[in-house]
Design an enzyme around this catalytic site. Structure first.
Site, PDB file in Angstrom:
ATOM      1  N   ALA A  46       0.837  -1.198   0.000  1.00 12.78           N
ATOM      2  CA  ALA A  46       0.000   0.000   0.000  1.00 12.78           C
ATOM      3  C   ALA A  46       0.868   1.242   0.000  1.00 12.78           C
ATOM      4  O   ALA A  46       2.026   1.213   0.437  1.00 12.78           O
ATOM      5  CB  ALA A  46      -0.922   0.006   1.219  1.00 12.78           C
ATOM      6  N   ASP A  47       0.299   2.318  -0.483  1.00 14.33           N
ATOM      7  CA  ASP A  47       0.968   3.615  -0.418  1.00 14.33           C
ATOM      8  C   ASP A  47      -0.088   4.677  -0.162  1.00 14.33           C
ATOM      9  O   ASP A  47      -1.206   4.594  -0.685  1.00 14.33           O
ATOM     10  CB  ASP A  47       1.711   3.917  -1.720  1.00 14.33           C
ATOM     11  CG  ASP A  47       2.623   5.124  -1.576  1.00 14.33           C
ATOM     12  OD1 ASP A  47       3.488   5.104  -0.677  1.00 14.33           O
ATOM     13  OD2 ASP A  47       2.472   6.098  -2.343  1.00 14.33           O
TER      14      ASP A  47
END
Length: 204
Positions: free
Chosen positions: A82-83
């Site tokens: 994830a970012d």
């Protein structure tokens, strides 16, 4: 698949070797909160993609880069990456370079509404699934005294946009519209739903 069925049918997740491609303690805590067993293997992907695309494209490409990097060394694992970014007036705000940069970010965010985007990329063998979620966050008017106090706590240093809503940064936020957990760093309900659908396809 309904939420009710998901809640009673997700034990098969324990059949998979699930890797979280992130060093974020917040993301790990959220996954443990819903009883998803994970091993933490932080990605070595360099987060310096050019910001010439849209924020959604940028954050999605970064999440993909993290997942692909870790999956290359753990081919039998299901990798979740994830970012998270903060976007104000179309400008991407990531983690501050230093305390002065954090103060600058917070002054820009003061009294205004910004968007938090978290992109998630799931990779298992030769399959993948990706999505992103947006949440609108409105800050209260912040005095220089409050900004200096908050920066001095050290909390902004590893946070996109220079604040953490789940910590002391909660005092900065007037309201949000959308998923709270997305602002923390992982849209947990959406991830749970997407993960079950993704693995149901694998098991069908």
């Amino acid at each position: 698949m309904t939420i009710e069925k998901q809640e009673t049918s997700h034990e098969f997740l324990h059949d998979y070797s699930i890797v979280l491609a992130s060093a974020s303690p917040r993301r790990l805590e959220l996954l443990r909160q819903i009883n998803i067993p994970v091993t933490v293997i932080p990605s070595k992907f360099t987060e310096n993609l050019p910001k010439t695309s849209t924020p959604a494209e940028y954050v999605s490409a970064t999440a993909k880069g993290k997942a692909v990097d870790v999956h290359a060394h753990h081919l039998d694992s299901l990798v979740i990456a994830a970012d998270t970014i903060v976007v104000l007036d179309g400008t991407i705000l990531e983690k501050p370079r230093d305390d002065d940069h954090a103060r600058e970010m917070l002054r820009d965010l003061s009294g205004r509404t910004h968007t938090v985007l978290t992109a998630v990329y799931i990779k298992y063998k030769n399959r993948n699934r990706n999505f992103y979620v947006e949440t609108e966050v409105t800050f209260a008017e912040l005095s220089d005294k409050l900004i200096n106090w908050y920066v001095d706590t050290g909390e902004p240093r590893d946070k996109a946009g220079g604040y953490g809503i789940q910590g002391k940064g909660a005092v900065l936020v007037e309201k949000i519209q959308g998923c709270y957990f997305n602002v923390v760093g992982l849209p947990i309900q959406r991830l749970f739903s997407e993960l079950l659908l993704f693995l149901a396809e694998d098991r069908s």
